[in-house]
Scaffold this motif. Structure first.
Motif, short mmCIF file in Angstrom:
data_model
loop_
_atom_site.label_atom_id
_atom_site.label_comp_id
_atom_site.label_asym_id
_atom_site.label_seq_id
_atom_site.Cartn_x
_atom_site.Cartn_y
_atom_site.Cartn_z
N VAL A 61 44.25 31.60 -4.69
CA VAL A 61 42.93 31.81 -4.08
C VAL A 61 42.12 30.52 -4.16
CG1 VAL A 61 40.75 33.06 -4.28
CG2 VAL A 61 42.90 34.29 -4.50
N SER A 64 43.40 28.13 -1.50
CA SER A 64 43.02 28.55 -0.15
C SER A 64 41.52 28.40 0.10
CB SER A 64 43.44 30.00 0.09
OG SER A 64 44.84 30.14 0.04
N ALA A 65 40.70 28.72 -0.91
CA ALA A 65 39.25 28.63 -0.76
C ALA A 65 38.82 27.20 -0.49
CB ALA A 65 38.56 29.18 -2.00
N TYR A 93 33.24 31.24 1.64
CA TYR A 93 34.38 31.70 0.84
C TYR A 93 34.53 30.84 -0.42
CZ TYR A 93 36.41 35.30 3.82
OH TYR A 93 36.63 36.47 4.50
N TRP A 97 34.06 32.34 -4.23
CA TRP A 97 35.13 32.25 -5.23
C TRP A 97 34.62 31.53 -6.49
CZ3 TRP A 97 38.93 34.56 -7.13
CH2 TRP A 97 39.80 33.93 -8.02
N LYS A 101 35.39 33.53 -9.75
CA LYS A 101 36.47 33.00 -10.59
C LYS A 101 36.21 33.14 -12.08
CE LYS A 101 38.97 28.73 -11.64
NZ LYS A 101 39.11 27.29 -11.35
N GLN A 172 40.93 38.06 -1.45
CA GLN A 172 42.10 37.25 -1.14
C GLN A 172 42.71 37.63 0.21
OE1 GLN A 172 45.49 37.63 -3.80
NE2 GLN A 172 46.12 35.53 -3.41
N LEU A 175 40.51 36.14 2.87
CA LEU A 175 40.64 34.69 2.85
C LEU A 175 41.97 34.26 3.46
CD1 LEU A 175 39.70 31.87 1.96
CD2 LEU A 175 40.65 32.35 -0.30
N ASN A 176 43.05 34.97 3.14
CA ASN A 176 44.36 34.64 3.71
C ASN A 176 44.35 34.81 5.23
OD1 ASN A 176 45.37 34.07 1.21
ND2 ASN A 176 46.44 36.01 0.94
#
Length: 373
Positions: A61, A64-65, A93, A97, A101, A172, A175-176
Protein backbone atom coordinates in the motif's frame (compact mmCIF):
# COMPACT_ATOMS: atom_id res chain seq x y z
CA UNK A 1 10.72 -85.02 20.79
CA UNK A 2 7.87 -82.85 19.60
CA UNK A 3 6.87 -82.84 15.98
CA UNK A 4 8.07 -80.00 13.76
CA UNK A 5 4.62 -78.49 13.45
CA UNK A 6 4.30 -78.39 17.22
CA UNK A 7 7.49 -76.33 17.76
CA UNK A 8 6.87 -72.79 19.01
CA UNK A 9 8.01 -69.96 16.69
CA UNK A 10 11.53 -68.72 17.38
CA UNK A 11 12.66 -65.09 17.65
CA UNK A 12 9.59 -63.71 19.50
CA UNK A 13 7.00 -61.38 17.87
CA UNK A 14 7.79 -59.05 14.93
CA UNK A 15 8.11 -55.29 15.60
CA UNK A 16 6.06 -52.74 13.61
CA UNK A 17 9.02 -52.04 11.34
CA UNK A 18 9.78 -55.75 11.13
CA UNK A 19 6.22 -56.48 10.11
CA UNK A 20 6.42 -53.81 7.43
CA UNK A 21 9.75 -55.14 6.11
CA UNK A 22 8.35 -58.64 6.12
CA UNK A 23 5.70 -57.53 3.71
CA UNK A 24 2.96 -56.52 6.16
CA UNK A 25 1.26 -53.12 6.51
CA UNK A 26 3.09 -50.51 8.58
CA UNK A 27 0.69 -49.76 11.46
CA UNK A 28 2.14 -46.21 11.69
CA UNK A 29 1.25 -45.42 8.08
CA UNK A 30 -2.11 -43.75 8.95
CA UNK A 31 -0.28 -41.27 11.20
CA UNK A 32 2.51 -40.26 8.81
CA UNK A 33 0.42 -37.69 6.93
CA UNK A 34 -0.72 -36.11 10.18
CA UNK A 35 2.86 -35.92 11.43
CA UNK A 36 3.98 -34.27 8.19
CA UNK A 37 1.14 -31.73 8.34
CA UNK A 38 1.94 -30.92 11.97
CA UNK A 39 5.61 -30.42 11.11
CA UNK A 40 4.65 -28.04 8.27
CA UNK A 41 2.47 -25.95 10.57
CA UNK A 42 5.20 -25.86 13.20
CA UNK A 43 7.72 -24.56 10.68
CA UNK A 44 5.27 -21.83 9.59
CA UNK A 45 4.59 -20.49 13.09
CA UNK A 46 7.37 -17.82 13.17
CA UNK A 47 6.09 -16.25 9.94
CA UNK A 48 2.43 -16.62 10.91
CA UNK A 49 2.86 -15.04 14.33
CA UNK A 50 4.97 -12.20 12.96
CA UNK A 51 1.97 -11.41 10.70
CA UNK A 52 4.33 -11.23 7.72
CA UNK A 53 1.54 -11.30 5.12
CA UNK A 54 -0.11 -8.24 6.65
CA UNK A 55 3.23 -6.43 6.89
CA UNK A 56 3.85 -7.14 3.20
CA UNK A 57 0.38 -5.89 2.31
CA UNK A 58 0.99 -2.65 4.22
CA UNK A 59 4.30 -2.17 2.42
CA UNK A 60 2.54 -2.68 -0.92
CA UNK A 61 0.00 0.00 0.00
CA UNK A 62 2.85 2.36 0.86
CA UNK A 63 4.46 1.73 -2.53
CA UNK A 64 1.22 2.20 -4.45
CA UNK A 65 0.21 5.33 -2.51
CA UNK A 66 3.49 6.97 -3.54
CA UNK A 67 3.44 5.59 -7.10
CA UNK A 68 0.01 6.86 -8.19
CA UNK A 69 1.11 10.51 -8.00
CA UNK A 70 4.08 9.73 -10.25
CA UNK A 71 1.81 7.90 -12.69
CA UNK A 72 -0.56 10.87 -12.82
CA UNK A 73 2.32 13.22 -13.64
CA UNK A 74 3.51 10.84 -16.36
CA UNK A 75 0.02 10.75 -17.86
CA UNK A 76 -0.01 14.55 -18.10
CA UNK A 77 3.43 14.54 -19.72
CA UNK A 78 2.08 12.14 -22.35
CA UNK A 79 -0.85 14.46 -23.05
CA UNK A 80 -3.72 13.01 -21.03
CA UNK A 81 -6.38 15.74 -21.12
CA UNK A 82 -9.08 14.23 -18.92
CA UNK A 83 -9.95 13.76 -15.23
CA UNK A 84 -8.92 17.19 -14.02
CA UNK A 85 -9.17 15.93 -10.44
CA UNK A 86 -6.65 13.13 -11.07
CA UNK A 87 -3.67 14.68 -9.29
CA UNK A 88 -5.66 15.75 -6.21
CA UNK A 89 -7.14 12.23 -5.96
CA UNK A 90 -3.68 10.66 -6.06
CA UNK A 91 -2.30 13.05 -3.45
CA UNK A 92 -5.35 12.38 -1.28
CA UNK A 93 -4.59 8.65 -1.26
CA UNK A 94 -1.04 9.35 -0.14
CA UNK A 95 -2.26 11.68 2.62
CA UNK A 96 -4.90 9.21 3.81
CA UNK A 97 -2.35 6.40 3.99
CA UNK A 98 0.01 8.58 6.00
CA UNK A 99 -2.84 9.02 8.49
CA UNK A 100 -3.82 5.34 8.51
CA UNK A 101 -0.39 3.71 8.46
CA UNK A 102 0.56 4.42 12.13
CA UNK A 103 -2.64 2.74 13.32
CA UNK A 104 -2.05 -0.30 11.12
CA UNK A 105 1.59 -0.72 12.14
CA UNK A 106 0.75 -0.28 15.83
CA UNK A 107 -1.87 -3.02 15.59
CA UNK A 108 0.59 -5.31 13.79
CA UNK A 109 3.29 -4.81 16.44
CA UNK A 110 0.87 -5.33 19.34
CA UNK A 111 -0.71 -8.51 17.97
CA UNK A 112 2.52 -10.05 16.68
CA UNK A 113 4.22 -9.50 20.07
CA UNK A 114 1.41 -11.30 21.90
CA UNK A 115 1.43 -14.16 19.40
CA UNK A 116 5.21 -14.52 19.36
CA UNK A 117 5.27 -14.92 23.15
CA UNK A 118 3.38 -18.18 22.70
CA UNK A 119 5.62 -19.65 20.00
CA UNK A 120 8.23 -21.25 22.28
CA UNK A 121 5.68 -23.18 24.35
CA UNK A 122 3.60 -24.26 21.37
CA UNK A 123 6.72 -25.32 19.46
CA UNK A 124 7.76 -27.47 22.41
CA UNK A 125 4.30 -29.09 22.51
CA UNK A 126 4.36 -29.79 18.81
CA UNK A 127 7.85 -31.27 18.79
CA UNK A 128 7.03 -33.34 21.88
CA UNK A 129 4.05 -34.82 20.02
CA UNK A 130 6.15 -35.63 16.97
CA UNK A 131 8.92 -37.29 18.97
CA UNK A 132 6.54 -39.37 21.14
CA UNK A 133 4.01 -40.44 18.50
CA UNK A 134 6.01 -43.60 17.81
CA UNK A 135 3.54 -46.46 18.28
CA UNK A 136 -0.01 -47.05 17.11
CA UNK A 137 -1.07 -47.18 20.73
CA UNK A 138 -0.11 -43.58 21.57
CA UNK A 139 0.22 -41.84 18.19
CA UNK A 140 -3.35 -40.59 17.98
CA UNK A 141 -3.34 -39.01 21.45
CA UNK A 142 0.12 -37.47 21.13
CA UNK A 143 -0.62 -36.00 17.67
CA UNK A 144 -4.02 -34.73 18.79
CA UNK A 145 -2.42 -32.84 21.69
CA UNK A 146 0.20 -31.29 19.42
CA UNK A 147 -2.33 -30.41 16.72
CA UNK A 148 -4.61 -28.75 19.26
CA UNK A 149 -1.86 -26.44 20.51
CA UNK A 150 -0.47 -25.59 17.06
CA UNK A 151 -3.88 -25.08 15.47
CA UNK A 152 -5.00 -22.77 18.28
CA UNK A 153 -2.00 -20.46 17.74
CA UNK A 154 -2.31 -20.66 13.96
CA UNK A 155 -6.01 -19.76 14.09
CA UNK A 156 -5.37 -16.85 16.45
CA UNK A 157 -2.66 -15.52 14.14
CA UNK A 158 -4.96 -15.77 11.11
CA UNK A 159 -7.78 -14.05 12.99
CA UNK A 160 -5.48 -11.20 14.02
CA UNK A 161 -4.25 -10.83 10.45
CA UNK A 162 -7.83 -10.70 9.15
CA UNK A 163 -8.81 -8.04 11.69
CA UNK A 164 -5.85 -5.83 10.81
CA UNK A 165 -6.38 -6.31 7.08
CA UNK A 166 -9.92 -5.07 7.64
CA UNK A 167 -8.46 -1.74 8.74
CA UNK A 168 -7.18 -0.99 5.22
CA UNK A 169 -8.62 -3.64 2.89
CA UNK A 170 -11.16 -1.33 1.21
CA UNK A 171 -8.57 1.43 0.97
CA UNK A 172 -6.12 -0.93 -0.74
CA UNK A 173 -8.77 -2.22 -3.16
CA UNK A 174 -9.67 1.31 -4.26
CA UNK A 175 -6.01 2.33 -4.47
CA UNK A 176 -5.16 -0.72 -6.61
CA UNK A 177 -8.03 0.15 -8.96
CA UNK A 178 -6.67 3.68 -9.37
CA UNK A 179 -3.15 2.37 -9.98
CA UNK A 180 -4.42 -0.06 -12.63
CA UNK A 181 -6.40 2.77 -14.25
CA UNK A 182 -3.29 4.95 -14.42
CA UNK A 183 -1.21 2.11 -15.86
CA UNK A 184 -3.87 1.68 -18.55
CA UNK A 185 -3.79 5.40 -19.37
CA UNK A 186 -0.02 5.35 -19.74
CA UNK A 187 -0.09 2.32 -22.06
CA UNK A 188 -2.89 3.97 -24.08
CA UNK A 189 -0.94 7.19 -24.62
CA UNK A 190 2.31 5.37 -25.38
CA UNK A 191 0.41 3.34 -27.96
CA UNK A 192 -0.94 6.54 -29.52
CA UNK A 193 2.59 7.94 -29.77
CA UNK A 194 3.68 4.82 -31.66
CA UNK A 195 0.88 5.13 -34.20
CA UNK A 196 1.22 6.78 -37.60
CA UNK A 197 -2.04 8.67 -37.24
CA UNK A 198 -1.80 12.35 -38.16
CA UNK A 199 -3.25 13.82 -34.98
CA UNK A 200 -5.18 17.06 -35.30
CA UNK A 201 -4.23 20.19 -33.33
CA UNK A 202 -5.64 19.89 -29.82
CA UNK A 203 -6.96 16.35 -30.40
CA UNK A 204 -7.07 14.38 -27.14
CA UNK A 205 -7.09 10.58 -26.92
CA UNK A 206 -9.93 9.11 -24.87
CA UNK A 207 -9.48 5.38 -25.42
CA UNK A 208 -7.35 2.81 -27.26
CA UNK A 209 -8.03 -0.91 -27.57
CA UNK A 210 -6.56 -3.80 -29.61
CA UNK A 211 -9.15 -4.70 -32.23
CA UNK A 212 -9.91 -6.67 -35.35
CA UNK A 213 -12.07 -5.12 -38.05
CA UNK A 214 -14.38 -7.98 -39.03
CA UNK A 215 -15.05 -7.65 -42.72
CA UNK A 216 -14.30 -10.65 -44.90
CA UNK A 217 -12.91 -13.56 -42.89
CA UNK A 218 -9.51 -14.88 -41.86
CA UNK A 219 -7.56 -11.97 -43.35
CA UNK A 220 -9.44 -9.24 -41.47
CA UNK A 221 -7.22 -6.36 -40.47
CA UNK A 222 -5.91 -6.30 -36.92
CA UNK A 223 -4.63 -3.27 -35.09
CA UNK A 224 -5.90 -0.64 -32.68
CA UNK A 225 -9.16 1.27 -32.37
CA UNK A 226 -8.72 4.86 -31.16
CA UNK A 227 -11.36 7.18 -29.79
CA UNK A 228 -10.51 10.84 -29.37
CA UNK A 229 -12.61 13.90 -28.65
CA UNK A 230 -12.75 14.44 -32.42
CA UNK A 231 -12.61 11.12 -34.22
CA UNK A 232 -12.88 7.36 -34.24
CA UNK A 233 -9.82 5.87 -35.97
CA UNK A 234 -8.84 2.29 -36.71
CA UNK A 235 -5.18 1.77 -37.51
CA UNK A 236 -4.14 -1.55 -38.97
CA UNK A 237 -0.92 -2.61 -37.26
CA UNK A 238 0.22 -6.17 -37.88
CA UNK A 239 2.57 -8.47 -39.71
CA UNK A 240 1.03 -10.03 -42.81
CA UNK A 241 2.29 -12.90 -44.88
CA UNK A 242 3.72 -11.95 -48.28
CA UNK A 243 4.68 -15.50 -49.21
CA UNK A 244 3.33 -18.87 -48.13
CA UNK A 245 4.51 -22.42 -48.72
CA UNK A 246 1.92 -25.10 -48.00
CA UNK A 247 -0.17 -22.53 -46.11
CA UNK A 248 2.80 -21.63 -43.90
CA UNK A 249 4.02 -18.03 -44.01
CA UNK A 250 7.65 -17.90 -45.08
CA UNK A 251 7.89 -14.15 -45.60
CA UNK A 252 6.14 -11.33 -43.72
CA UNK A 253 5.97 -7.57 -43.69
CA UNK A 254 4.79 -5.03 -41.14
CA UNK A 255 1.69 -3.08 -42.15
CA UNK A 256 0.79 0.03 -40.17
CA UNK A 257 -1.76 2.32 -41.76
CA UNK A 258 -5.03 4.09 -41.04
CA UNK A 259 -7.84 1.90 -42.37
CA UNK A 260 -10.86 3.84 -41.09
CA UNK A 261 -11.51 7.26 -39.65
CA UNK A 262 -14.71 9.12 -38.92
CA UNK A 263 -15.56 12.28 -37.09
CA UNK A 264 -17.34 11.78 -33.80
CA UNK A 265 -20.33 13.64 -35.19
CA UNK A 266 -20.57 11.09 -38.01
CA UNK A 267 -21.12 8.20 -35.57
CA UNK A 268 -24.87 7.63 -35.71
CA UNK A 269 -25.01 4.59 -33.43
CA UNK A 270 -22.75 2.40 -31.31
CA UNK A 271 -23.86 -1.03 -30.15
CA UNK A 272 -21.92 -3.25 -27.76
CA UNK A 273 -22.42 -7.02 -27.62
CA UNK A 274 -21.01 -10.12 -25.96
CA UNK A 275 -20.40 -13.07 -28.24
CA UNK A 276 -18.63 -16.41 -28.37
CA UNK A 277 -19.55 -19.76 -26.87
CA UNK A 278 -19.15 -18.45 -23.34
CA UNK A 279 -20.25 -14.89 -24.06
CA UNK A 280 -16.82 -13.54 -23.17
CA UNK A 281 -15.94 -11.87 -26.48
CA UNK A 282 -16.46 -8.10 -26.70
CA UNK A 283 -17.77 -6.64 -29.96
CA UNK A 284 -18.69 -3.15 -31.18
CA UNK A 285 -20.92 -2.23 -34.11
CA UNK A 286 -20.82 1.31 -35.50
CA UNK A 287 -23.06 2.97 -38.05
CA UNK A 288 -21.90 6.18 -39.70
CA UNK A 289 -23.48 9.05 -41.55
CA UNK A 290 -22.23 12.23 -43.16
CA UNK A 291 -19.11 11.93 -45.29
CA UNK A 292 -17.70 8.86 -43.50
CA UNK A 293 -15.89 6.47 -45.84
CA UNK A 294 -18.02 3.50 -44.69
CA UNK A 295 -21.59 3.20 -43.46
CA UNK A 296 -20.94 0.53 -40.83
CA UNK A 297 -18.08 -1.29 -39.15
CA UNK A 298 -17.87 -4.25 -36.79
CA UNK A 299 -14.93 -4.62 -34.40
CA UNK A 300 -13.92 -7.47 -32.15
CA UNK A 301 -12.03 -5.75 -29.33
CA UNK A 302 -9.65 -7.45 -26.95
CA UNK A 303 -9.00 -6.85 -23.27
CA UNK A 304 -11.62 -4.15 -22.61
CA UNK A 305 -15.35 -4.14 -22.03
CA UNK A 306 -17.51 -3.31 -25.04
CA UNK A 307 -20.23 -1.76 -22.88
CA UNK A 308 -17.70 0.62 -21.37
CA UNK A 309 -16.64 1.62 -24.88
CA UNK A 310 -20.24 2.22 -25.91
CA UNK A 311 -20.69 4.51 -22.92
CA UNK A 312 -17.40 6.27 -23.66
CA UNK A 313 -18.41 6.99 -27.25
CA UNK A 314 -21.74 8.34 -26.05
CA UNK A 315 -20.06 10.66 -23.54
CA UNK A 316 -17.76 12.05 -26.22
CA UNK A 317 -20.67 12.58 -28.63
CA UNK A 318 -22.81 14.40 -26.08
CA UNK A 319 -19.97 16.49 -24.66
CA UNK A 320 -20.04 14.67 -21.35
CA UNK A 321 -16.26 14.42 -21.33
CA UNK A 322 -15.74 18.17 -21.46
CA UNK A 323 -16.49 18.72 -17.78
CA UNK A 324 -13.48 16.54 -16.91
CA UNK A 325 -11.04 18.20 -19.31
CA UNK A 326 -7.94 19.63 -17.67
CA UNK A 327 -7.90 22.70 -19.91
CA UNK A 328 -11.32 23.79 -21.06
CA UNK A 329 -11.97 25.47 -24.38
CA UNK A 330 -10.87 29.06 -24.33
CA UNK A 331 -13.42 31.77 -25.07
CA UNK A 332 -11.49 32.58 -28.24
CA UNK A 333 -11.67 28.97 -29.43
CA UNK A 334 -15.37 28.79 -28.61
CA UNK A 335 -15.96 31.97 -30.63
CA UNK A 336 -13.89 30.68 -33.56
CA UNK A 337 -15.91 27.48 -33.74
CA UNK A 338 -19.14 29.42 -33.33
CA UNK A 339 -18.22 31.64 -36.31
CA UNK A 340 -17.46 28.71 -38.61
CA UNK A 341 -19.10 29.13 -42.05
CA UNK A 342 -22.58 27.69 -42.53
CA UNK A 343 -22.78 28.31 -46.29
CA UNK A 344 -20.32 27.48 -49.08
CA UNK A 345 -18.75 30.68 -50.47
CA UNK A 346 -18.58 29.16 -53.96
CA UNK A 347 -22.01 27.55 -54.50
CA UNK A 348 -23.99 28.74 -51.47
CA UNK A 349 -24.85 25.19 -50.45
CA UNK A 350 -25.43 24.72 -46.70
CA UNK A 351 -22.51 23.37 -44.64
CA UNK A 352 -24.31 21.20 -42.12
CA UNK A 353 -21.44 18.93 -41.00
CA UNK A 354 -20.61 19.25 -37.29
CA UNK A 355 -17.73 21.54 -36.39
CA UNK A 356 -15.37 19.90 -33.93
CA UNK A 357 -12.60 21.01 -31.58
CA UNK A 358 -9.39 21.52 -33.54
CA UNK A 359 -11.16 21.65 -36.90
CA UNK A 360 -9.73 24.37 -39.15
CA UNK A 361 -11.47 23.75 -42.46
CA UNK A 362 -14.70 22.42 -43.90
CA UNK A 363 -15.41 20.84 -47.28
CA UNK A 364 -18.57 21.57 -49.23
CA UNK A 365 -20.41 18.30 -49.97
CA UNK A 366 -21.88 19.82 -53.14
CA UNK A 367 -18.96 21.41 -55.00
CA UNK A 368 -15.95 20.24 -52.99
CA UNK A 369 -14.67 23.70 -52.12
CA UNK A 370 -12.56 23.70 -48.95
CA UNK A 371 -13.07 26.71 -46.71
CA UNK A 372 -10.64 27.46 -43.91
CA UNK A 373 -11.76 29.24 -40.76
Amino acid sequence: MPKDDALPPSGGTLSASGAASAGGTDPMAPFQARSAALKTKLDALPVKTRLSDVRDAAENVETSANRVADLANKARELGYAWEKDLEPRCLDYRRRWQDLKPQVMAAIEKESAALSNRVTQVTYQGNYALSHATTPANADKELSDGEKAVNALTNDAEAAAKTIRGMFDKFQTDLNALETHLDTIQKMLERAQQSKIAWLPGEAVVGVVPAKWDRSGDDDAQGYLYLTDLRLVFEQDEEIATKKVFFIATEKKRVQQVALKAQVGEIENTQASKRGVFGNEDHLDFTFGGSASVRSAHFHINGQDANEWQGMVQRVKTGGMESTRVTALSDAEKQRLKNAPTKCPSCASPLNAPILRGQTEIKCPACGTVTRF
